[in-house]
Design an enzyme around this catalytic site. Structure first.
Site, short mmCIF file in Angstrom:
data_model
loop_
_atom_site.label_atom_id
_atom_site.label_comp_id
_atom_site.label_asym_id
_atom_site.label_seq_id
_atom_site.Cartn_x
_atom_site.Cartn_y
_atom_site.Cartn_z
N ARG A 56 83.09 56.00 33.75
CA ARG A 56 82.36 57.02 33.00
C ARG A 56 82.22 58.30 33.82
O ARG A 56 82.28 58.28 35.04
CB ARG A 56 80.97 56.50 32.63
N LYS A 198 79.90 53.77 24.86
CA LYS A 198 78.59 54.16 25.37
C LYS A 198 77.99 55.35 24.62
O LYS A 198 76.76 55.51 24.60
CB LYS A 198 78.68 54.49 26.87
N HIS A 217 69.74 47.79 26.96
CA HIS A 217 71.02 47.60 27.65
C HIS A 217 70.98 46.21 28.26
O HIS A 217 70.61 46.03 29.42
CB HIS A 217 71.20 48.67 28.72
N SER A 235 76.28 47.76 35.03
CA SER A 235 77.65 47.28 35.17
C SER A 235 77.84 46.61 36.52
O SER A 235 77.45 47.13 37.56
CB SER A 235 78.62 48.45 35.03
N LYS A 239 75.90 40.69 33.64
CA LYS A 239 75.42 40.49 32.26
C LYS A 239 76.43 39.71 31.42
O LYS A 239 76.10 38.72 30.79
CB LYS A 239 75.15 41.83 31.58
N THR A 240 77.66 40.20 31.41
CA THR A 240 78.68 39.56 30.58
C THR A 240 78.99 38.15 31.06
O THR A 240 79.05 37.20 30.27
CB THR A 240 79.97 40.41 30.59
N ASP A 254 76.13 43.20 25.80
CA ASP A 254 75.78 44.46 26.47
C ASP A 254 74.69 45.29 25.79
O ASP A 254 73.92 45.94 26.47
CB ASP A 254 77.04 45.32 26.60
N ARG A 319 88.90 46.40 33.06
CA ARG A 319 88.11 45.99 31.90
C ARG A 319 88.94 45.25 30.87
O ARG A 319 90.15 45.45 30.75
CB ARG A 319 87.51 47.23 31.23
#
Length: 528
Positions: A56, A198, A217, A235, A239-240, A254, A319
């Site tokens: 990003r 995003k 988030h 990130s 989380k994933t 997410d 990703r």
């Protein structure tokens, strides 16, 4: 230019012969290959590269300063104001640019699995692979829904259009600009697909609280008995990975909303980091990368097209984008009840936070507002090694409203539903980054499983002398010595110095929350 003229310009573009609306996955894959935008991997996924922008670009993100929203926005470095006139001029340039392209691709879908509050969106892409990405990440309409679909927000992405900062008022060639009045997101100068995802999350973080819905988030899953868990974290914190549990059904990985009815997924897919991905460690993610999925910046064997997930040559921020239906163990539709357990994930590069600790209400609010973690290599431009950071509510780059608005809503819901909150460190143990080692995933999974099953509700704890956190003395499947960070360091003086250094960073960061109740400030943070 007002919203009506924006609509007219847009309709003129969408009615051109070069525009492809709602192509199927096979059609988009064919377009990607024909246009040389990417290649097929050995599992049938599309693999594309994003050039110099492999993460990003938060410094190039803006919100248009408009009369209907300017008094609500939390203006600052993360929500930079952009003049209406400059936006209109840039918008016209991008629309005219796309009108002259050989092909343009449009995806129509939704953000938000809750039918009562979901947002109809459309994504207009210069690249076919970006449109395929959008098809994977957002909620796809049924044939009947498509017939009646009227987009209430539009994302326009033109990566090859470069802004001229001197003329267009941007800081660089890259721009991600949200206009709430015009219901438009304008993206240019970057090929990183994550900006599309995003930007809609930022939009939902503005719209949902207006309807008394907490936008979060976080990832979420549900157990066999209907118990819901939330996993907050930036990130790279897990989380994933941690929400993709074979023993629990995934709600989403997410972005979620928490309404009076419970939790719902904002997306229709997952956007997983896949550096060092293996089937052994993360089977659900590994097996989801098949036909229709999109890989970003993953290095392939030139002959076999087998993905080398250990190769970070292009970026550590590799990703994979895939639909949530690519995972067998899901909740469909992505809606569940109120959370029983909330987990704050942090990747502590200092190596001094406990691998798991129970939080009081005040500590929960303190650590939610703090949002401490370490930015990991590749998630943003310029980040080449772990760097300590504080991201309010574990998602400050995506929060248009003041942080306290989200924090107050979370606190109210924790009270109302008696949710148990834990802080989990997936970062370093036995020393800081470069000295210690990353916490074993198997240990983290065991700790979270114990928390979710209620095994830590009444376990004996010890109070950390510096951070005041309540550390369980025993967790099934985890060596006791691992649980207390000071016992994992060989040099106790070095540990104490580093821990106090981080504690001071917490205190300095929290000074910006001047209106937070005294109880949170006094009882929630470090005690040394």
């Amino acid at each position: 230019m007002n919203s009506v003229s924006v609509s007219n310009e847009l309709n003129e573009l969408l009615n051109q012969d070069n525009v492809h609306v709602q192509l199927s996955v096979p059609q988009l894959v064919e377009k990607v290959l024909k246009r040389n935008e990417g290649v097929l991997t050995s599992t049938g996924a599309v693999c594309a590269t994003t050039g110099k922008y492999t993460g990003r670009s938060p410094k190039d993100k803006y919100i248009v300063e408009e009369s209907t929203s300017k008094d609500k926005i939390d203006w600052g470095p993360l929500n930079q104001p952009f003049p209406e006139e400059a936006f209109d001029l840039l918008y016209n340039k991008v629309i005219n640019y796309l009108k002259n392209k050989e092909e343009v691709f449009v995806f129509k879908g939704f953000a938000g699995a809750d039918k009562q509050t979901q947002l109809p969106i459309q994504v207009i892409n210069e690249y076919a692979w970006h449109n395929l990405f959008s098809h994977q990440l957002f909620i796809r309409p049924t044939e009947e829904e498509l017939l009646n679909h009227e987009a209430q927000f539009t994302v326009i992405s033109a990566p090859d259009f470069k802004a001229d900062p001197k003329v267009d008022g941007t800081k660089s060639e890259t721009f991600i600009i949200i206009s709430f009045e015009r219901s438009t997101v304008l993206i240019g100068g970057t090929e990183y697909a994550g900006e599309i995802k995003k930007s809609i999350f930022s939009v939902m973080n503005y719209l949902l609280p207006e309807n008394q819905i907490l936008s979060m988030h976080c990832s979420a899953n549900v157990g066999l008995e209907g118990d819901v868990a939330l996993f907050f974290g930036l990130s790279g914190t897990g989380k994933t990975t941690l929400s993709a549990d074979p023993h629990r059904r995934l709600i989403g990985d997410d972005e979620h909303g928490w309404s009076s009815n419970g939790v719902f997924n904002i997306e229709g897919g997952c956007y997983a980091k896949c550096i060092n991905l293996t089937r052994e460690k993360e089977p659900q993610i590994f097996d989801a990368i098949r036909f229709g999925s999109v890989l970003e910046n993953v290095v392939l064997n030139k002959e076999t097209r087998v993905a080398d997930y250990d190769d970070g040559t292009l970026t550590e921020n590799t990703r994979a984008a895939y639909t949530i239906q690519s995972i067998d163990n899901i909740v469909d539709p992505s809606i569940a009840g109120h959370p029983n357990t909330i987990v704050f994930l942090t990747a502590d590069a200092f190596g001094v936070l406990p691998p798991i600790s129970k939080l009081t209400k005040e500590q929960a609010m303190y650590h939610f507002l703090s949002g401490y973690t370490s930015k990991l290599a590749g998630t943003e431009r310029g980040i080449t090694s772990p760097e300590a950071t504080f991201s309010t509510c574990f998602g400050s780059p995506f929060l248009p409203l003041p942080a306290t608005r989200y924090a107050e809503m979370l606190g109210e819901k924790i009270d109302e539903h008696n949710s148990q909150v834990y802080l989990v460190n997936t970062g370093w143990t036995g020393g800081e980054y470069g000295v210690g080692s990353r916490m074993k995933l198997s240990y983290t999974r065991a700790m979270i499983q114990a928390a979710l099953e209620g095994e830590l509700n009444h376990v004996e704890t010890v109070k950390d002398s510096i951070f005041g956190l309540h550390i369980p003395l025993h967790v099934p499947g985890v060596p006791d010595a691992v649980l207390q960070p000071n016992k994992t360091w060989n040099d106790q003086a070095a540990y104490e110095k580093k821990a106090k250094e981080l504690a001071e960073k917490f205190k300095v960061n929290f000074e910006k929350f001047s209106k937070v109740p005294a109880a949170i400030r006094e009882k929630g943070g470090p005690i040394a």
